[in-house]
Design an enzyme around this catalytic site. Structure first.
Site, PDB file in Angstrom:
ATOM      1  CD  GLU A  88      20.500  39.227  37.098  1.00  0.00           C
ATOM      2  OE1 GLU A  88      20.768  40.459  37.069  1.00  0.00           O
ATOM      3  OE2 GLU A  88      19.384  38.786  37.393  1.00  0.00           O
ATOM      4  CD1 TRP A  94      20.318  41.895  32.221  1.00  0.00           C
ATOM      5  CD2 TRP A  94      19.491  40.094  33.283  1.00  0.00           C
ATOM      6  NE1 TRP A  94      18.946  42.022  32.254  1.00  0.00           N
ATOM      7  CE2 TRP A  94      18.420  40.929  32.903  1.00  0.00           C
ATOM      8  CE3 TRP A  94      19.208  38.897  33.972  1.00  0.00           C
ATOM      9  CZ2 TRP A  94      17.087  40.612  33.185  1.00  0.00           C
ATOM     10  CZ3 TRP A  94      17.898  38.594  34.249  1.00  0.00           C
ATOM     11  CH2 TRP A  94      16.847  39.444  33.860  1.00  0.00           C
ATOM     12  CG  HIS A 146      22.713  38.933  40.505  1.00  0.00           C
ATOM     13  ND1 HIS A 146      21.354  39.157  40.433  1.00  0.00           N
ATOM     14  CD2 HIS A 146      22.875  37.593  40.439  1.00  0.00           C
ATOM     15  CE1 HIS A 146      20.726  37.995  40.332  1.00  0.00           C
ATOM     16  NE2 HIS A 146      21.630  37.037  40.334  1.00  0.00           N
ATOM     17  NE  ARG A 176      19.365  33.644  37.762  1.00  0.00           N
ATOM     18  CZ  ARG A 176      18.924  34.886  38.041  1.00  0.00           C
ATOM     19  NH1 ARG A 176      19.003  35.839  37.111  1.00  0.00           N
ATOM     20  NH2 ARG A 176      18.413  35.173  39.219  1.00  0.00           N
ATOM     21  CE1 TYR A 215      24.142  43.600  35.654  1.00  0.00           C
ATOM     22  CE2 TYR A 215      23.203  42.880  37.741  1.00  0.00           C
ATOM     23  CZ  TYR A 215      23.270  42.790  36.357  1.00  0.00           C
ATOM     24  OH  TYR A 215      22.478  41.893  35.683  1.00  0.00           O
ATOM     25  CG  ASN A 223      16.397  38.190  40.093  1.00  0.00           C
ATOM     26  OD1 ASN A 223      17.495  37.793  39.698  1.00  0.00           O
ATOM     27  ND2 ASN A 223      16.035  39.465  40.043  1.00  0.00           N
ATOM     28  CD  GLU A 224      18.996  41.496  41.225  1.00  0.00           C
ATOM     29  OE1 GLU A 224      18.233  42.482  41.374  1.00  0.00           O
ATOM     30  OE2 GLU A 224      19.838  41.428  40.315  1.00  0.00           O
TER      31      GLU A 224
END
Length: 323
Positions: free
Chosen positions: A243, A272, A214, A70, A216, A147-148
């Site tokens: 990610e 990531w 993503h 990516r 996290y 992205n995001e």
């Protein structure tokens, strides 16, 4: 057989069904390459737009076993624009290294909350502005629109904004698989993407959209990981972990669960990130100073650990069945 009927049959043969995809395609919630073989992303993120001099990183990722990368790009709104020539070079190198190239515009990050962030509509304009770099690359490139694309403010507009951006790209003739990121800085704690994904997928005239979460700090237990991803599987909607890391400032994601669940359920993942993170999140570097001979503990984990890249990645067959 009448001349009229022959003409109709010829037209159908040449054009195919209205929603046929070219290159990568989504069917029943799974991604398939141009040869009709299921493809599962196994790769990492590389911050090309901030480190264009680190071009050899793509070769390093491939040598470590990744089947995809990516690649961070900029529309020019927040960082130096990656123009048509630059993106053409990136795509060519990905192909040379047998990496499926997931291209993303980073300038949308945290729109509504992050100063300077741009809309998905503006990101779509960027893709149209570099379309010559994308033309004919449908078998090798996935377009990650932005992205995001929303922070924790205004994320309720995610569906409408995403639908608008997809419509703009499709209306201009782009037939690539499109990847769309979740709001809430990619983590979708509000379940806005999860609950709106079906309508977004159905609105794509090619039915060729993949959803990306993503993971996290929000995903700090195996139950949270499996519940979120499992709901996409149950709905037969394509989902990838675009990610994730082994730690983050907002909490401690369960990377072992992410890797294990993804492998068990044929879900793509892109960790990531390769190298070059800012000091406050430097723990997310997989390699010290972009050196593949100096993998960090995170790099060792994702490349060489259980359910990691080396153990599970398979090349897209467009690069050769033995690749």
């Amino acid at each position: 057989m009448s001349t009229v009927l022959l003409s109709l049959l010829a037209c159908l043969f040449l054009t195919g069904p209205a929603h046929a995809a070219t290159g990568f395609a989504v069917r029943e919630g799974r991604l398939y390459d141009a040869n009709g073989v299921e493809f599962v992303l196994r790769g990492v993120n590389h911050a090309h737009t901030w480190y264009p001099q680190r071009f050899s990183s793509l070769a390093h990722l491939s040598a470590l076993g990744a089947n995809s990368a990516r690649v961070v790009l900029s529309s020019g709104d927040r960082w130096t624009r990656d123009d048509t020539a630059e993106v053409t070079t990136v795509v060519a190198e990905c192909r040379r290294q047998k990496l499926v190239c997931v291209l993303e515009v980073h300038d949308t990050t945290g729109y509504g909350e992050q100063s300077g962030a741009i809309t998905l509509d503006r990101a779509a304009d960027y893709w149209l502005g570099i379309r010559e770099a994308l033309r004919g690359q449908e078998s090798f490139v996935i377009i990650n629109i932005g992205n995001e694309p929303h922070g924790n403010t205004g994320y309720q507009r995610w569906s409408a904004d995403t639908l608008g951006a997809i419509a703009k790209l499709r209306g201009a003739g782009l037939r690539h698989t499109i990847m769309v990121d979740a709001p809430n800085w990619g983590q979708d704690w509000s379940f806005t993407m999860r609950d709106g994904a079906g309508a977004v997928f159905a609105a794509d005239p090619l039915r060729n959209t993949v959803f990306s979460v993503h993971m996290y700090g929000v995903y700090n237990t195996a139950a949270k990981v499996s519940d979120y991803l499992g709901q996409f599987l149950a709905a037969r909607l394509p989902i990838v972990v675009g990610e994730f890391g082994h730690f983050h400032s907002d909490g401690d994601p369960d990377e072992t669960a992410i890797l294990a669940y993804s492998q068990a359920n044929r879900i793509g993942y892109l960790g990531w990130s390769w190298s070059g993170n800012s000091a406050d999140v430097g723990y997310l570097d997989m390699a010290t100073a972009f050196d593949p001979a100096q993998l960090t503990s995170w790099g060792q984990r994702i490349f060489h650990g259980p359910n990691g890249i080396r153990q599970t990645a398979k090349r897209a067959t467009v690069f050769g069945r033995a690749g």
